[in-house]
Scaffold this active site. Sequence first.
Site, PDB file in Angstrom:
ATOM      1  N   TRP A   1    -115.333  62.025-102.950  1.00 33.34           N
ATOM      2  CA  TRP A   1    -115.737  62.687-101.699  1.00 33.34           C
ATOM      3  C   TRP A   1    -116.924  63.605-101.933  1.00 33.34           C
ATOM      4  O   TRP A   1    -117.815  63.712-101.082  1.00 33.34           O
ATOM      5  CB  TRP A   1    -114.552  63.433-101.074  1.00 33.34           C
ATOM      6  CG  TRP A   1    -113.519  62.461-100.571  1.00 33.34           C
ATOM      7  CD1 TRP A   1    -112.265  62.264-101.074  1.00 33.34           C
ATOM      8  CD2 TRP A   1    -113.678  61.517 -99.503  1.00 33.34           C
ATOM      9  NE1 TRP A   1    -111.644  61.260-100.379  1.00 33.34           N
ATOM     10  CE2 TRP A   1    -112.473  60.789 -99.408  1.00 33.34           C
ATOM     11  CE3 TRP A   1    -114.713  61.215 -98.620  1.00 33.34           C
ATOM     12  CZ2 TRP A   1    -112.281  59.775 -98.470  1.00 33.34           C
ATOM     13  CZ3 TRP A   1    -114.522  60.207 -97.686  1.00 33.34           C
ATOM     14  CH2 TRP A   1    -113.315  59.507 -97.610  1.00 33.34           C
TER      15      TRP A   1
ATOM     16  N   ASP B   1    -114.925  71.538 -98.900  1.00 30.49           N
ATOM     17  CA  ASP B   1    -114.190  70.430 -98.289  1.00 30.49           C
ATOM     18  C   ASP B   1    -112.741  70.549 -98.757  1.00 30.49           C
ATOM     19  O   ASP B   1    -112.426  70.247 -99.901  1.00 30.49           O
ATOM     20  CB  ASP B   1    -114.816  69.098 -98.741  1.00 30.49           C
ATOM     21  CG  ASP B   1    -114.050  67.884 -98.216  1.00 30.49           C
ATOM     22  OD1 ASP B   1    -113.048  68.062 -97.500  1.00 30.49           O
ATOM     23  OD2 ASP B   1    -114.479  66.756 -98.535  1.00 30.49           O
TER      24      ASP B   1
ATOM     25  N   LYS C   1    -104.411  64.738 -93.454  1.00 37.22           N
ATOM     26  CA  LYS C   1    -103.654  64.843 -94.693  1.00 37.22           C
ATOM     27  C   LYS C   1    -102.548  65.886 -94.558  1.00 37.22           C
ATOM     28  O   LYS C   1    -101.393  65.549 -94.653  1.00 37.22           O
ATOM     29  CB  LYS C   1    -104.574  65.156 -95.869  1.00 37.22           C
ATOM     30  CG  LYS C   1    -105.247  63.913 -96.450  1.00 37.22           C
ATOM     31  CD  LYS C   1    -106.650  63.711 -95.985  1.00 37.22           C
ATOM     32  CE  LYS C   1    -107.260  62.405 -96.479  1.00 37.22           C
ATOM     33  NZ  LYS C   1    -108.722  62.488 -96.521  1.00 37.22           N
TER      34      LYS C   1
HETATM   35  C1  LIG Z   1    -110.011  62.038 -96.555  1.00 38.52           C
HETATM   36  C2  LIG Z   1    -111.099  62.913 -97.081  1.00 38.52           C
HETATM   37  C3  LIG Z   1    -112.377  62.934 -96.502  1.00 38.52           C
HETATM   38  C4  LIG Z   1    -112.776  62.019 -95.366  1.00 38.52           C
HETATM   39  O1  LIG Z   1    -112.169  62.405 -94.201  1.00 38.52           O
HETATM   40  P1  LIG Z   1    -112.488  61.636 -92.828  1.00 38.52           P
HETATM   41  O2  LIG Z   1    -111.738  62.499 -91.873  1.00 38.52           O
HETATM   42  O3  LIG Z   1    -111.938  60.262 -92.960  1.00 38.52           O
HETATM   43  O4  LIG Z   1    -113.943  61.645 -92.608  1.00 38.52           O
HETATM   44  C5  LIG Z   1    -113.312  63.809 -97.016  1.00 38.52           C
HETATM   45  N1  LIG Z   1    -113.019  64.618 -98.048  1.00 38.52           N
HETATM   46  C6  LIG Z   1    -111.803  64.618 -98.640  1.00 38.52           C
HETATM   47  C7  LIG Z   1    -111.547  65.534 -99.794  1.00 38.52           C
HETATM   48  C8  LIG Z   1    -110.812  63.760 -98.175  1.00 38.52           C
HETATM   49  O5  LIG Z   1    -109.599  63.755 -98.760  1.00 38.52           O
END
Ligand SMILES: *Cc1c(COP(=O)(O)O)cnc(C)c1O
Length: 362
Positions: free
Chosen positions: A104, A173, A197
């Site tokens: 990511w 993030d 998540k």
């Molecule tokens: C799942 C995830 C993303 C992507 O998320 P989307 O909502 O599908 O764009 C980005 N960063 C991390 C750390 C993730 O686990």
Amino acid sequence: MSDAYGRVFNFSAGPAVIPVPVLEQARDEMLNWNGAGLSVMEMSHRGKSFLSIYESALASVKELLGVPDNYKVLFLQGGASTQFSMVAQNFLHTSCDHVVTGAWGKKAVEAAKIEGKVNVVWDGKATNYNQTPDLASLTFDPKADYVHVTSNETIQGVDYGFDPVLGVPVVCDMSSNIASRPVDISKYALVFAGAQKNLGPSGVTLVILRDDMLEKIKPGLPPMADYKVHAENDSMYNTPPCWGIYILGLVCQHWIGFGGLAAVEKSNQAKAKVIYDAIDGSGGFYKGHAVPASRSLMNIPFTLPSEELTEKFLAETKKLGYLELKGHRSVGGCRASMYNAFPIEGAQALAGFMAEFARTNG
Ligand SMILES: *Cc1c(COP(=O)(O)O)cnc(C)c1O
């Protein structure tokens, strides 16, 4: 799993398990929310009913995460992936620093590069992203507009385990470990997380940003890409993700009732320990991807001795109702994701199976 609903043990990396009491409440309120005579999906986002849902969700997020008063909480759309671009569109004036600890983080760099100059301060590629760096040993540009970090890399299962404190504004993030342990939001300039998540359904993205960041936004952005537009309109510049906000609020209330993030962390540590013990106690049959000091509590990738045994393991666990254990192809093997709402019984069941499988196939 043999609960009243016949639910499986869902090891999905996302969208992921949601607390059953939240699903039950949503079910009970589905056709007629709180006597309003309609569902949350059908009501005007400008009406009294939805505004009370929004206010309650906002208050619950702030309480659960301990968001200080000088921060704005936004409910946006487009997922965490949109934030990779939006952060750079708003704040990348001269250059930004990125720490890349996994897949990511890599995607965030690609998106930011389209908007301006990106310095990759550290990249874990050499060891296939199996660890976080020692942040104190890294040199950040004191003039950088911000530094981007990923608190937990979902595919590689590596986590700092603490709030990264750096000399420049930190953009984090937190998609895959938000609300999994106590967090000091005051250490960050901006935090974002897709909800799917730990916070609820996909379709709503939580953004928490410090007020002073609003003064640093580049002029002339498309309104939907401008944090200031969303902040000034309480996330309702356009129709917000109403259903997602509703469930996210219920999820936050659920964890407040559970005892808050300290209690959530304890539960997550206990669950993760069950699986890491199964890996470490297997005499090398299972190998964890992350080095012990960087192990994630949320995502646990591990490999087996061969491709054949991996296939067999996945087929047998699937039959038992242990779902989504296949690892990402970049790491191989298996991955057990166990977010906040995942029950410890699922960890114990998997660990028991792992020991048995290693004994009969080792
Ligand atoms: C799942 C995830 C993303 C992507 O998320 P989307 O909502 O599908 O764009 C980005 N960063 C991390 C750390 C993730 O686990």
